[in-house]
Structures are given as C-alpha cells and as structure tokens.
Design a protein around this motif. Structure first.
Motif, mmCIF file in Angstrom:
data_model
loop_
_atom_site.group_PDB
_atom_site.id
_atom_site.type_symbol
_atom_site.label_atom_id
_atom_site.label_comp_id
_atom_site.label_asym_id
_atom_site.label_seq_id
_atom_site.Cartn_x
_atom_site.Cartn_y
_atom_site.Cartn_z
ATOM 1 N N TRP A 1 -3.510 12.802 25.995
ATOM 2 C CA TRP A 1 -2.932 11.536 25.545
ATOM 3 C C TRP A 1 -1.517 11.667 24.992
ATOM 4 N N GLY A 2 -1.084 12.891 24.731
ATOM 5 C CA GLY A 2 0.264 13.096 24.223
ATOM 6 C C GLY A 2 0.356 13.135 22.710
ATOM 7 N N ASN A 3 -0.647 12.601 22.027
ATOM 8 C CA ASN A 3 -0.636 12.578 20.563
ATOM 9 C C ASN A 3 -1.540 13.674 20.008
ATOM 10 N N LYS A 4 -0.992 14.484 19.120
ATOM 11 C CA LYS A 4 -1.771 15.577 18.539
ATOM 12 C C LYS A 4 -2.640 15.056 17.404
ATOM 13 N N THR A 5 -3.938 15.295 17.526
ATOM 14 C CA THR A 5 -4.896 14.888 16.500
ATOM 15 C C THR A 5 -5.609 16.142 16.019
ATOM 16 N N PRO A 6 -5.521 16.467 14.730
ATOM 17 C CA PRO A 6 -6.007 17.767 14.241
ATOM 18 C C PRO A 6 -7.483 18.052 14.476
ATOM 19 N N TYR A 7 -8.299 17.023 14.553
ATOM 20 C CA TYR A 7 -9.740 17.250 14.726
ATOM 21 C C TYR A 7 -10.193 17.172 16.188
ATOM 22 N N LEU A 8 -9.237 16.908 17.091
ATOM 23 C CA LEU A 8 -9.570 16.855 18.515
ATOM 24 C C LEU A 8 -8.920 18.037 19.237
ATOM 25 N N LYS A 9 -9.540 19.205 19.043
ATOM 26 C CA LYS A 9 -9.026 20.443 19.617
ATOM 27 C C LYS A 9 -9.948 20.958 20.718
ATOM 28 N N SER A 10 -9.372 21.720 21.609
ATOM 29 C CA SER A 10 -10.145 22.291 22.712
ATOM 30 C C SER A 10 -11.147 23.322 22.209
ATOM 31 N N VAL A 11 -12.413 23.181 22.644
ATOM 32 C CA VAL A 11 -13.453 24.169 22.344
ATOM 33 C C VAL A 11 -14.227 24.466 23.631
ATOM 34 N N LYS A 12 -14.869 25.606 23.664
ATOM 35 C CA LYS A 12 -15.703 25.944 24.813
ATOM 36 C C LYS A 12 -16.932 25.045 24.841
ATOM 37 N N SER A 13 -17.338 24.673 26.053
ATOM 38 C CA SER A 13 -18.533 23.840 26.197
ATOM 39 C C SER A 13 -19.294 24.275 27.447
ATOM 40 N N PRO A 14 -19.902 25.460 27.397
ATOM 41 C CA PRO A 14 -20.554 26.026 28.579
ATOM 42 C C PRO A 14 -21.843 25.324 28.995
ATOM 43 N N TRP A 15 -22.425 24.525 28.113
ATOM 44 C CA TRP A 15 -23.697 23.860 28.403
ATOM 45 C C TRP A 15 -23.549 22.823 29.510
ATOM 46 N N ASP A 16 -22.326 22.350 29.738
ATOM 47 C CA ASP A 16 -22.089 21.259 30.678
ATOM 48 C C ASP A 16 -22.359 21.642 32.131
ATOM 49 N N ILE A 17 -22.442 22.919 32.393
ATOM 50 C CA ILE A 17 -22.697 23.360 33.770
ATOM 51 C C ILE A 17 -24.039 22.840 34.274
ATOM 52 N N MET B 1 -16.198 14.772 21.939
ATOM 53 C CA MET B 1 -17.561 15.276 22.131
ATOM 54 C C MET B 1 -18.030 15.125 23.570
ATOM 55 N N SER B 2 -18.442 16.226 24.142
ATOM 56 C CA SER B 2 -19.085 16.205 25.450
ATOM 57 C C SER B 2 -20.550 15.825 25.250
ATOM 58 N N GLN B 3 -21.009 14.815 25.959
ATOM 59 C CA GLN B 3 -22.394 14.373 25.797
ATOM 60 C C GLN B 3 -23.388 15.408 26.332
ATOM 61 N N TYR B 4 -23.095 15.966 27.499
ATOM 62 C CA TYR B 4 -23.996 16.996 28.022
ATOM 63 C C TYR B 4 -23.906 18.264 27.198
ATOM 64 N N GLY B 5 -22.742 18.520 26.635
ATOM 65 C CA GLY B 5 -22.604 19.650 25.732
ATOM 66 C C GLY B 5 -23.409 19.444 24.462
ATOM 67 N N ALA B 6 -23.398 18.203 23.950
ATOM 68 C CA ALA B 6 -24.176 17.870 22.751
ATOM 69 C C ALA B 6 -25.658 18.076 23.004
ATOM 70 N N ASN B 7 -26.106 17.687 24.184
ATOM 71 C CA ASN B 7 -27.518 17.868 24.518
ATOM 72 C C ASN B 7 -27.864 19.340 24.655
ATOM 73 N N GLY B 8 -26.932 20.123 25.203
ATOM 74 C CA GLY B 8 -27.155 21.559 25.324
ATOM 75 C C GLY B 8 -27.285 22.229 23.966
ATOM 76 N N LEU B 9 -26.442 21.820 23.032
ATOM 77 C CA LEU B 9 -26.520 22.351 21.667
ATOM 78 C C LEU B 9 -27.838 21.969 21.007
ATOM 79 N N ALA B 10 -28.265 20.725 21.231
ATOM 80 C CA ALA B 10 -29.534 20.264 20.662
ATOM 81 C C ALA B 10 -30.714 21.054 21.229
#
Length: 349
Positions: free
Chosen positions: A201-217, A307-316
């Motif tokens: 989006w071009g705007n830096k937001t401190p709490y919206l950072k890139s993280v790994k989300s391997p569950w989405d596969i 938040m990735s929804q499929y990632g959230a489900n993988g974590l759960a």
C-alpha cells in the motif's frame, strides 16, 4: 361489719376493673403493634438490602451501538447491533469449518475493522447515512441471519451456534496499537509469507510486518492458474507484446516474496498495479505466452497484508489460541475493551 361494706367492695371492684383493664389492653395492643411495626420495618430493611445486593450482583449493561450497513445488492441500509454484525461478518469471511480459535481471531479482526471504520473521517465509497458497506472491495463481507439460513439450510443451527460462540468469546474486545484501533487487515491465503504494508500500500504501519506463514500451503487457494487472450492482456496493461514465450521481467521483490516492480517492454509496473489491472489472486505471479494466450500462475490469494485466514487456522490446529494468532500476525498489538471508543462512535453517528 357495716351492712353497706359488701356493697362498697363490689362497687370498688367494678371501678378497678373498668379503670385498669382497658389500660392493660391498650398497653398490650400498643406493644404488639409496635413490635409488628418493628418487625415490618426490619423485614423491609432486609428486603431493601436484598434488592440492593441483587442489583449489585447483576452485571452492568454492556455498551451497545447499532451499525448502519449498506447492502450492495438491495441498495438498502440495515441497522444491526454491533455484535450481531460481527457474527454476520465472521460467518461470511471465514469458513465455518475452521477451528474455533481461528474464528475467534477473525471476530477480533472484524470488530476492530468496524470500529476503526466508524471512527474514521473518511466517507469514500460510503453512501450517506451508513457506517460501512458489505462490499469486499472496500470493507468486509456481511450476510444477515436470513441469508445465512438460506445458504446453510439444515446446517444453519449448528453453524450459527459455532460462529456465535466464537464471537461471544471476544465480545467487546478490539485490537489496539498505542491506544488506537488498528487497521486489522486480513486475507485468505499467503504465498508462504505475509506482506509489509508499505510494500503493497505504500504506507508503513508498524504492526503490519511480513512474517512467515507456512500453514497456507494447505489452502485450496494456495496456487492458481488462469488464462487471458493476448489482445485482452495487451489492452488491460496498455502494451504490445512481442512473440517471446516469457513475458517481462521482475525488477524487485518484496520481503513477502511478491512482485514489487515488474517491467514489460520498457514499461514499469508495481506488482499491485498488475494484480489490480488483471484481477489476479495475488501479486506473486508469473507469465508465460502460449500462442494467442497468456498463462498466468499465481501463488496465494489476497493482498497478503495482516492476518492470513488459512494461516490462522493452521496455528489453531497446532494448539495456538486466538490471542497467540492475532499477536503473531499483528505485531505488538494489545487486546483492549471497545468501551472507551463507544462514545466517540456515537458522536460520529
């Protein structure tokens, strides 16, 4: 003995009876009445205390506010209690088959998204007299209980019960950063990583950072292939292709491994720009020409920020609870009460 003495004794006795007995009766009645009044007063006092304790035992009423939702299809406005609105969003935005903790995380994100929108001064793409739309392009999908009943049919009762349970578990809670509601963006499926907000989006937001989300596969939306005819591809991007099999080249990628900038025939595009123009699932894409067609391969589904929804489900599925999930995808946020923001929302309305 004087003959009048017996008569005098009789008269005296009658006098005493007439004079004393009423006094005794009055005193007795007075005492009994006083006791009754005291007993009654005591009982009233006990009742009053009981009532006070009963009031104190009850939870104070929770703050409530109605949400004015613009329904895109019917062009009508629905006024819905806030928590009921959250139920309709969670049921529409996340598969009901997902783990309960993932649904709880989604309810937190949905409620936060709404509160931030209601506090916003921006009325872009918002009809007069409304707080939010049900248009996924601008806000979040919402379906009312009648629509959900038609969709779920015989599974409605069990499905809505599960969604309600998830929403109730987070009732009155939102996500904040520095005491303000966050931009609780979410999406379906990552390409293995989430995206930095500034990279998309071009705007830096401190709490919206890139993280790994391997569950989405595990998501059925993880990979996708689509085809566009060459003339249409050229029209949408405003270019003319040569006959090369490989189309264009990647100039740079983001930390989330998506296309940041892409070049075709000396024309430069952002990955987001190409995704929007071609209506792609993701900005992680590759092109290949086969005769009169362009084959497009994408990885992931959605913008990739938050938040990735499929990632959230993988974590759960791994045993993480909803607090773990939101703190993983939203960095350094706090789960806060919505109450301090209720009055502000009323003023906005």
């Amino acid at each position: 003995m004087n003959k009048f003495q017996p008569l005098m004794w009789v008269v005296l006795t009658i006098f005493i009876v007439v004079l004393v007995v009423p006094s005794i009766l009055v005193a007795s009645f007075s005492n009994n009445n006083k006791q009754n009044i005291l007993d009654s007063s005591k009982q009233n006092s006990v009742t009053s205390i009981d009532n006070k304790e009963s009031k104190n035992d009850k939870n104070s009423p929770e703050p409530s506010i109605e949400v004015s939702v613009y329904r895109t299809n019917t062009k009508e406005i629905e006024n819905i209690p806030l928590e009921e609105y959250v139920v309709g969003v969670v049921a529409s935005e996340m598969p009901v088959s997902f783990e309960l903790e993932a649904l709880k995380a989604q309810s937190l994100a949905a409620r936060t998204f709404l509160v931030k929108q209601m506090l916003s001064n921006s009325k872009i793409n918002l009809p007069d007299g409304t707080d939010i739309t049900d248009n996924i392009q601008y806000h979040q999908v919402y379906k009312n209980k009648k629509e959900l009943a038609n969709e779920w049919r015989e599974n409605y009762k069990s499905n809505i019960s599960k969604i309600q349970k998830a929403v109730d578990a987070t009732k009155g809670q939102i996500l904040t950063y520095e005491d303000k509601p966050i931009d609780a963006s979410f999406f379906s499926t990552s390409n293995g990583y989430t995206e930095n907000s500034e990279d998309y989006w071009g705007n830096k937001t401190p709490y919206l950072k890139s993280v790994k989300s391997p569950w989405d596969i595990q998501s059925p939306k993880y990979q996708y292939q689509t085809t566009i005819q060459v003339p249409k591809f050229e029209e949408l991007l405003g270019i003319k292709l040569n006959n090369d099999v490989n189309i264009g080249k990647v100039i740079s990628k983001s930390e989330g491994n998506r296309i940041k900038f892409f070049e075709i025939n000396d024309k430069k595009y952002s990955g987001k720009n190409i995704r929007d123009k071609l209506n792609l699932n993701s900005s992680d894409f590759t092109f290949k020409r086969e005769g009169s067609k362009v084959i497009i391969y994408t990885k992931g589904n959605g913008h990739g920020v938050g938040m990735s929804q499929y990632g959230a489900n993988g974590l759960a599925q791994e045993g993480k609870n909803y607090k773990d999930i939101v703190n993983y995808y939203y960095q350094d946020v706090t789960i806060s009460s919505v109450e301090p923001f209720i009055n502000k929302m009323y003023v906005k309305k």
